[in-house]
Design an enzyme around this catalytic site. Structure first.
Site, PDB file in Angstrom:
ATOM      1  N   HIS A 102      45.358-119.730 -28.590  1.00 57.36           N
ATOM      2  CA  HIS A 102      45.606-119.332 -27.200  1.00 57.36           C
ATOM      3  C   HIS A 102      47.050-118.826 -27.033  1.00 57.36           C
ATOM      4  CE1 HIS A 102      45.116-119.817 -22.728  1.00 57.36           C
ATOM      5  NE2 HIS A 102      46.430-119.972 -22.794  1.00 57.36           N
ATOM      6  N   GLU A 103      48.006-119.610 -27.477  1.00 54.97           N
ATOM      7  CA  GLU A 103      49.412-119.213 -27.322  1.00 54.97           C
ATOM      8  C   GLU A 103      49.718-117.969 -28.163  1.00 54.97           C
ATOM      9  OE1 GLU A 103      50.995-120.467 -24.869  1.00 54.97           O
ATOM     10  OE2 GLU A 103      49.543-122.080 -24.549  1.00 54.97           O
TER      11      GLU A 103
ATOM     12  N   HIS B 225      49.094-115.009 -26.035  1.00 54.79           N
ATOM     13  CA  HIS B 225      50.221-114.729 -25.126  1.00 54.79           C
ATOM     14  C   HIS B 225      51.351-114.043 -25.902  1.00 54.79           C
ATOM     15  CE1 HIS B 225      48.964-116.679 -21.436  1.00 54.79           C
ATOM     16  NE2 HIS B 225      48.751-117.840 -22.017  1.00 54.79           N
TER      17      HIS B 225
ATOM     18  N   GLU C 147      46.959-114.129 -19.267  1.00 54.66           N
ATOM     19  CA  GLU C 147      45.935-115.118 -19.592  1.00 54.66           C
ATOM     20  C   GLU C 147      44.704-114.452 -20.215  1.00 54.66           C
ATOM     21  OE1 GLU C 147      46.890-118.123 -19.500  1.00 54.66           O
ATOM     22  OE2 GLU C 147      45.072-119.324 -19.596  1.00 54.66           O
TER      23      GLU C 147
END
Ligand code: MG
Length: 487
Positions: free
Chosen positions: A261-262, A265, A291
């Protein structure tokens, strides 16, 4: 990318480098606070960061800077983007009175402590008085910032440029269908999976994560992976983007998927065009689009059969307990669907329902149709209606998120935008095959070309239309869930 050539805009970009340098330092200080800062330094650090922020506001609101922005005649998309972004910052810093910002800071500092205490005691009554003051402050903030139709619009726009109640209502029009789909999907899944209990060796999991991130394209020469209590991404500059992970000792998908997930980003920030370096548009355009990048990698790429296939061997080497589990079983573990009380535990099927609940409450609080004292009751009833379970206490319900204590009212809907946009990319950017082959470099090339490299040149809504050829459309998300979870 078009060059900045108009003299006023060139001058603004030159002056902006001072702002960006302060912002760079603030980001690095913030990262350090969450990772390596000794605990005794927190008051001093707070003082230093506060002063740097004041310096930054002074630069934004300097009369010469403002008149350059007001008088600029931008000649191309990049210049228009620069002026648009600067106008937003100037509006924010000039419309909110100094005393208001100070009052908001004092109240949120207090609210954070009170919220922690209330959450530990699972007693909303402890938090209620300070939350009432915060809601009052945010209603005043909406009046200072201004809006056309609904006061909540002014707050939504802070986090997602151009977002309004009207657009949220369109986005959440699919909620009854998602809720129905969720009920059908959950019947197909077990309540628990044995891998949730398996303890892992942190050093081996960390190596696996580094391997996965490298394969997906994380540039370790311009980035780092550290640990912190809550995983996050921070961008200092184009060539220094850092992520953090957290190791809890068991249930390895939590750390692995948080890292993926990170990573999403981080790649957005790392892939902004070099032409935009040190300008106001050298950054992801909004929280929702940000997001959408993290959730695309986490949910669409990470929680896929192709991902499991690609890394199964390395996973089993790092996590020997996987030997008894076949690929399909690991995939089931990564995509388990069951009713969750906590938003941060929610799978991708029910996630938007958790966000919708918060949206409804925030809108009601800001327009005055819901009182703070009614929150626990409405929260619990809505959870039961949408997800089919009822919190047994306030800390598993209305007190679970930190956002309201931070006065971040208007933030939550960006989580739904990000989640739903992933499906729009999946179908409209032709990423299905690449996801099915775990072809990370072609996924990265497409997202980089259509989204990342543009930074904040276009407002989020326009970026989505340019990238996908249509307006934000929540129906893609329904189709994606049906295909992935019901076929
Ligand atoms: Mg995120």
């Amino acid at each position: 990318m078009e060059a900045v050539k108009t003299p006023e805009v060139r001058e603004l970009v030159r002056r902006y480098r001072d702002i960006k340098s302060l912002d760079y330092a603030l980001s690095l200080l913030g990262w350090d606070m969450e990772t390596y800062m000794p605990p005794g330094a927190s008051r001093e650090r707070g003082e230093v960061r506060g002063n740097l922020k004041t310096q930054m506001q002074r630069l934004y609101t300097h009369p010469e800077f403002i008149s350059l922005v007001e008088g600029a005649r931008p000649a191309n998309d990049v210049e228009r983007g620069i002026i648009r972004v600067l106008r937003r910052w100037i509006k924010f810093y000039t419309r909110l009175p100094r005393e208001f910002i100070e009052e908001e800071e004092r109240t949120t500092a207090e609210a954070f402590q009170v919220w922690r205490k209330a959450k530990a005691r699972a007693d909303f009554g402890v938090f209620r008085p300070v939350l009432e003051r915060i809601v009052e402050l945010e209603r005043r903030k909406a009046e200072y910032l201004g809006y056309e139709d609904h006061p909540y619009d002014a707050l939504l726009d802070i986090y997602e440029e151009g977002l309004t109640v009207k657009k949220c209502e369109e986005m959440f029009s699919v909620v009854p269908e998602i809720s129905d789909l969720f009920r059908r999907v959950r019947e197909r899944y077990p309540d628990r999976h044995p891998l949730e209990e398996e303890p892992y060796d942190e050093i081996f999991l960390r190596r696996l994560i580094e391997h996965v991130l490298t394969e997906m394209g994380f540039d370790f020469s311009r980035g780092r992976v550290d640990t912190s209590p809550h995983p996050f991404t921070v961008e200092m500059g184009l060539h220094d983007v850092r992520i953090t992970v957290r190791f809890e000792g068991r249930d390895f998908r939590r750390a692995l998927m948080a890292a993926v997930h990170e990573f999403g980003h981080a790649t957005y920030e790392m892939n902004v065009s070099e032409d935009l370096w040190m300008t106001p548009v050298q950054t992801g355009v909004s929280l929702g689009v940000h997001e959408s990048q993290s959730r695309f990698w986490e949910n669409v790429v990470g929680r896929s059969r192709a991902f499991v296939g690609r890394f199964r061997e390395e996973m089993t080497l790092a996590l020997p307990f996987l030997r008894g589990h076949d690929a399909e079983d690991i995939y089931t573990y990564l995509t388990l669907v069951r009713p969750e009380l906590l938003r941060v535990e929610a799978d991708e099927v029910q996630y938007v329902l958790h966000v919708y609940l918060r949206y409804r409450l925030e809108k009601g609080l800001i327009e005055g149709s819901i009182g703070v004292d009614e929150l626990p009751q409405i929260w619990n009833d809505t959870m039961e209606e949408l997800i089919g379970i009822r919190p047994s206490n306030d800390s598993l319900g209305v007190l679970q998120d930190i956002h309201w204590a931070h006065a971040s009212i208007g933030y939550f809907p960006t989580y739904a935008i990000g989640t739903m946009l992933t499906a729009q990319y999946y179908y409209r950017l032709g990423l299905r095959d690449a996801v099915g082959r775990a072809d990370f470099s072609s996924i990265m090339a497409t997202l980089g070309e259509r989204i990342h490299r543009w930074g904040a040149v276009y407002p989020p809504r326009e970026l989505v239309v340019r990238a996908t050829g249509e307006e934000f459309n929540p129906r893609h998300f329904l189709r994606y869930l049906e295909e992935k979870y019901l076929s």
